[in-house]
Design an enzyme around this catalytic site. Structure first.
Site, mmCIF file in Angstrom:
data_model
loop_
_atom_site.group_PDB
_atom_site.id
_atom_site.type_symbol
_atom_site.label_atom_id
_atom_site.label_comp_id
_atom_site.label_asym_id
_atom_site.label_seq_id
_atom_site.Cartn_x
_atom_site.Cartn_y
_atom_site.Cartn_z
ATOM 1 N N HIS A 153 -5.433 16.580 2.772
ATOM 2 C CA HIS A 153 -4.082 16.328 3.358
ATOM 3 C C HIS A 153 -3.573 15.398 4.199
ATOM 4 O O HIS A 153 -2.762 16.072 5.206
ATOM 5 C CB HIS A 153 -3.611 17.881 4.294
ATOM 6 C CG HIS A 153 -4.335 18.993 3.144
ATOM 7 N ND1 HIS A 153 -3.551 19.840 1.793
ATOM 8 C CD2 HIS A 153 -5.852 19.550 2.645
ATOM 9 C CE1 HIS A 153 -4.668 20.819 1.188
ATOM 10 N NE2 HIS A 153 -6.106 20.987 2.327
ATOM 11 N N SER A 274 8.179 -10.539 7.744
ATOM 12 C CA SER A 274 9.018 -9.946 7.659
ATOM 13 C C SER A 274 10.216 -11.003 7.928
ATOM 14 O O SER A 274 10.099 -12.125 9.018
ATOM 15 C CB SER A 274 9.742 -9.027 8.696
ATOM 16 O OG SER A 274 10.962 -8.737 8.992
ATOM 17 N N LYS A 280 5.981 -8.267 12.173
ATOM 18 C CA LYS A 280 5.199 -8.039 11.111
ATOM 19 C C LYS A 280 4.351 -8.336 10.765
ATOM 20 O O LYS A 280 4.626 -10.117 10.383
ATOM 21 C CB LYS A 280 6.552 -7.721 10.353
ATOM 22 C CG LYS A 280 7.452 -6.702 11.324
ATOM 23 C CD LYS A 280 7.042 -4.815 10.644
ATOM 24 C CE LYS A 280 6.844 -4.005 10.015
ATOM 25 N NZ LYS A 280 7.401 -3.676 9.640
ATOM 26 N N GLU A 287 1.439 -2.723 -1.546
ATOM 27 C CA GLU A 287 2.559 -1.708 -1.737
ATOM 28 C C GLU A 287 3.000 -2.120 -3.077
ATOM 29 O O GLU A 287 3.337 -1.356 -4.328
ATOM 30 C CB GLU A 287 3.437 -2.011 -0.862
ATOM 31 C CG GLU A 287 3.591 -1.577 0.161
ATOM 32 C CD GLU A 287 4.455 -2.127 1.484
ATOM 33 O OE1 GLU A 287 5.379 -1.532 1.872
ATOM 34 O OE2 GLU A 287 4.363 -3.270 1.373
#
Ligand code: ARG
Length: 454
Positions: A153, A274, A280, A287
Site C-alpha cells: 500500500h 526542465s 529539476k 515515466e
C-alpha cells in the site's frame, strides 16, 4: 492484378484508404523468403523449369538487395507488400514471374509473413529481455545487501534489500522469456498452401515449404490458417505483460529517485531537465515506459476487437492487425534497451536507504513472531504488538526504545530479550525459507541468474 473483371480503375480514395504498403513493407524479407520456398515447391512439382525457378530466385534476391539498400520504390497502387514485390519481379524477369502466384493467395501469404515476422521479432525481444535481466542482476549483485523498507500500500511494511527487490523484476522478466518462447512454439506453423480459403487443386509440397522456412509443422485446417490471428493476439499479450513489468519497475524508480525517497540517483544521461526550473532532474525514461504500457494494451485490444466479429475466413478487417503488431514490438524493443542502459548507470544511495530502513516499526511483525516463539498464539501476539505500537506512536517514542517495563505493562510475555528483535541482521538471518530476503538466498539466486544468462 485483377483487371479481368473490372471496367473501372480503383478510385484514388479507395487506394489511399486500402493501402497497407506504407507499413507492411516491413514484411519484405519474410515475403521474399516465402516466395522463394513456394517457387522451389513449384520446381519440385515440375511446374517451373530449373531456368524459370532460377530467374524467380535471383529476381527476388535482387529485389531484396535493392530494398535493403533503400533503392526500392513502393507503390500504393499495388496496395501491399505482396503485390509490390510480385509485380516488380514480373517487371524484372518477365514470364516466369507470372507463374509465381500459382496455388497461393495473399491470404496464406500474409498469414505466413506475419508468423515469420513474429518469430524473428520474438527472437530479438528475447535477447533484449535477457540484456535487461543482466543489467538488473548486476545491479542486484552490486547492492545485494543494501537494506530498504519494503512497501505494501506504499506504506512501510518489512525490511528487504535492494538485491531482493531488483531480483523480483528479474523473476518477472524470466517468466516473460518463457511465455514468449511458448508463444513462439505455438505460432511456428506454416499456413502456406491454404490458398485463399480452401487449399488448391494444385498440390505443392507443403511440408517441404514449411521446412525451408523453418516452421515446425503445417497448419491442419485451411480456414483456420487463413482466418485466425490468435498468434498475433498472444504475441501482443506477451508484449503487454513485459510492458506491465517495466511499468511497475518504472514507478519504483520514479519514487526512489525522488527527494522524498532518495534511494537511487539516475545518471544525467538518462534523465532530463526542465526548461523553466533549473534544479529539476526528471525521470522521463521511467515515466515514458509507464506511459507506453497504455499503447501496448491498446494494440492488443485493437486486434482482439478487429477479429472478434468476423465470419470465417479472411476479411479485409484483418489488415488492421499489422500496425499494432509492429508498434508493440518496436515499443518494447526501445523500452528494454533504454531501461537496461539506465539501470546499469543507476547508483543506489546507501545512506538514504539505511536511514529509511532504521524505522523500528518495520520489525513489528518480527516482534509478533518473537511472542509466537514464546507460545503466544499469533492473533494474540498481533494484538500485543499493536498495543506496543500504539504506546510508541502515542508517546512519540521509537518502538525499539520502549523500556522493558513499558513492554511488560502490556504483557508479561515480553521478556528481557525483547530489544534484540530490533536487530536487522537477526531479522534477515531468521528468514531462511526459499524466497525470503535472506543474504544466502539472494546470493544463490544471483548465482542462478548469472549462470543462466551467461
Ligand atoms: N494486405 C492484406 C492484409 O494485410 C493482404 C491480404 C489481402 N487479401 C485480400 N484478399 N484482399 O490482410
Amino acid at each position: 492484378m485483377w483487371t479481368g473483371r473490372f471496367s473501372q480503375a480503383t478510385a484514388d480514395l479507395v487506394l489511399k484508404y486500402g493501402e497497407s504498403i506504407s507499413y507492411d513493407w516491413k514484411l519484405y524479407k519474410h515475403d521474399i523468403a516465402g516466395s522463394i520456398a513456394h517457387a522451389r515447391a513449384q520446381l519440385k512439382a515440375g511446374m517451373l523449369t530449373p531456368e524459370e525457378f532460377a530467374a524467380i530466385e535471383s529476381g527476388l534476391k535482387s529485389i531484396l538487395a535493392d530494398i535493403e539498400a533503400g533503392n526500392f520504390e513502393w507503390s500504393i497502387k499495388l496496395e501491399d507488400v505482396h503485390m509490390n514485390i510480385e509485380s516488380e519481379l514480373t517487371r524484372r524477369i518477365g514470364a516466369p514471374g507470372a507463374k509465381l502466384h500459382t496455388a497461393r493467395s495473399r491470404n496464406d501469404q500474409v498469414a505466413t509473413d506475419t508468423r515469420l515476422y513474429c518469430r524473428a521479432e520474438i527472437d530479438s525481444t528475447l535477447a533484449l529481455l535477457e540484456d535487461m535481466q543482466r543489467a538488473l542482476v548486476a545491479k542486484a549483485e552490486e547492492y545485494a545487501e543494501v537494506r530498504i523498507p519494503g512497501y505494501t500500500h506504499l506504506q512501510r511494511a518489512q525490511p528487504v534489500t535492494i538485491g531482493h527487490h531488483l531480483l523480483a523484476y528479474v523473476e518477472m522478466l524470466g517468466r516473460d522469456v518463457t511465455r514468449l518462447q511458448d508463444c513462439r512454439r505455438r505460432l511456428n506453423i506454416s499456413p502456406l498452401g491454404s490458398g485463399a480459403i480452401a487449399g488448391s487443386t494444385i498440390n505443392l509440397d507443403r511440408v517441404g515449404i514449411a521446412e525451408e522456412l523453418g516452421f515446425d509443422a503445417v497448419s491442419e485446417n485451411s480456414m483456420d490458417a487463413i482466418a485466425d490471428r490468435d498468434y498475433i493476439m498472444e504475441t501482443l499479450f506477451c508484449l503487454s505483460v513485459i510492458g506491465t513489468h517495466l511499468s511497475r519497475m518504472s514507478e519504483d524508480l520514479v519514487l526512489w529517485s525522488s527527494a522524498e525517497f532518495g534511494f537511487c540517483t539516475l545518471s544525467d544521461a538518462h534523465t532530463t531537465g526542465s526548461s523553466l526550473m533549473p534544479q529539476k532532474k526528471n525521470p522521463d525514461v521511467s515515466e515514458l515506459t509507464r506511459g507506453k504500457s497504455g499503447r501496448l494494451y491498446g494494440n492488443l485490444v485493437s486486434v482482439m476487437v478487429a477479429v472478434k466479429g468476423l465470419p470465417l475466413t479472411y476479411n479485409r478487417d484483418l489488415q488492421e492487425d499489422k500496425e499494432p503488431l509492429f508498434d508493440s514490438f518496436e515499443t518494447i524493443a526501445l523500452a528494454l534497451r533504454v531501461n537496461a542502459e539506465m539501470v546499469a548507470a543507476m547508483r543506489i544511495n546507501e545512506d538514504k536507504c539505511a536511514a529509511a530502513v532504521s524505522d523500528p516499526l518495520l520489525l513489528a511483525t518480527d516482534l509478533a513472531d518473537y511472542l509466537v516463539r514464546k507460545g503466544v498464539p499469533f492473533r494474540h501476539a498481533h494484538e500485543l504488538v499493536g498495543k506496543a505500537v500504539a504506546v510508541a506512536v502515542g508517546s512519540a517514542t521509537p518502538l525499539n526504545q520502549l523500556t522493558l517495563e513499558q513492554f511488560r505493562a502490556i504483557s508479561p510475555e515480553y521478556g528481557e530479550d525483547v530489544h534484540a528483535v530490533f536487530n536487522l541482521d537477526r531479522a534477515f538471518e531468521l528468514r531462511t525459507n526459499p524466497g525470503a530476503p535472506n543474504p544466502a538466498n539472494t546470493a544463490r539466486r544471483i548465482a542462478y541468474w548469472k549462470s543462466l544468462l551467461s
